[in-house]
Design a protein around this motif. Structure first.
Motif: not given
Ligand SMILES: [Zn+2]
Length: 247
Positions: A6-7, A24, A27-29, A31, A33, A35, A241
């Motif tokens: 995703d990122i 970031v 944070l995304e991990k 959720k 996502k 990475t 958000s």
């Protein structure tokens, strides 16, 4: 088949990503996502540490950040160019991991590698979407075109006014752990005989990393933030958000 990310965070030197956007990534991990990190060079011109110690440090930081992949493209620290050869290396990476969002070096900075890497990433991300540019993966198979939806830039040494700031308060301690994984680069009271003192190896430098995060946080009314630049407008699905506090 490589994992689809995703990122994808890109840094010209191992530790750029940790200093720039590890909050970031965490944070995304969290959720769910996927990475990953690509280091463009081995940081071989760094005054402290060796290529071997920097690989070990990068691997430790990758564990702390729980990224799915970390690859080093072994471009030449200080001397890599934004030209076809280097763009093709990155195009291959974008097509391999198919990231929706790419985060890369600062638009311009004290270290001239940062601005050059940032433009190299932008150019390669665009070119990667062109069907007539042919690339192959490690097994010699043709790769399909892929263009990341967004390329964001983290902010490094020189202050750049951010276009948006992300609240990283909940992951700040882990973020600092990933930075401190670079024991030869940054101040570590147990490791003081490890080479010449440099701009980034004093206790003051780590303090400045914390101060920057505090300052970015203050701008949006939270404790710690990471700021980013984008050349493309951000499209939101709604206001969910947004950080809704008084600033
Ligand atoms: Zn750097």
């Amino acid at each position: 088949m490589a994992v689809k990310l995703d990122i994808l965070a890109i840094g010209v030197h191992p530790d750029d990503v940790e200093l720039g956007c590890s909050g970031v990534l965490l944070l995304e991990k969290a959720k769910g996502k996927k990475t990953g990190i690509i280091d463009l060079t081995q940081g071989e011109l760094g005054s402290r540490g060796t290529i071997e110690t920097r690989y070990a440090e990068a691997a430790n930081a990758a564990m702390i950040l729980a990224v799915s992949v970390r690859e080093n493209l072994k471009m030449a620290d200080g001397f890599f160019k934004n030209d076809e050869e280097h763009q093709r290396k990155l195009i291959s990476i974008f097509r391999k991991y198919q990231p929706e969002i790419v985060i890369t070096n600062a638009l311009h900075d004290r270290h001239s590698d940062h601005g050059r890497a940032s433009q190299l990433t932008e150019d390669a991300a665009y070119l990667s979407g062109l069907i007539k540019i042919k690339t192959t993966d490690e097994d010699g198979n043709d790769q399909a075109p892929w263009r990341p939806r967004y390329v964001f830039h983290y902010i490094q040494d020189r202050y750049i006014e951010p276009d948006f700031i992300v609240d990283i308060t909940s992951v700040f301690e882990q973020r600092m752990e990933s930075v401190k994984a670079y024991t030869t680069q940054f101040f570590n009271p147990e490791n003081e005989s490890d080479g010449p003192q440099t701009y980034i190896s004093t206790p003051d430098f780590l303090d400045s990393v914390i101060a920057r995060a505090r300052m970015m946080g203050k701008k949006i009314g939270v404790k710690y933030g990471e700021g980013f630049n984008t050349k493309k407008n951000l499209g939101l699905n709604g206001f969910d958000s947004l950080v809704l506090v008084e600033t």
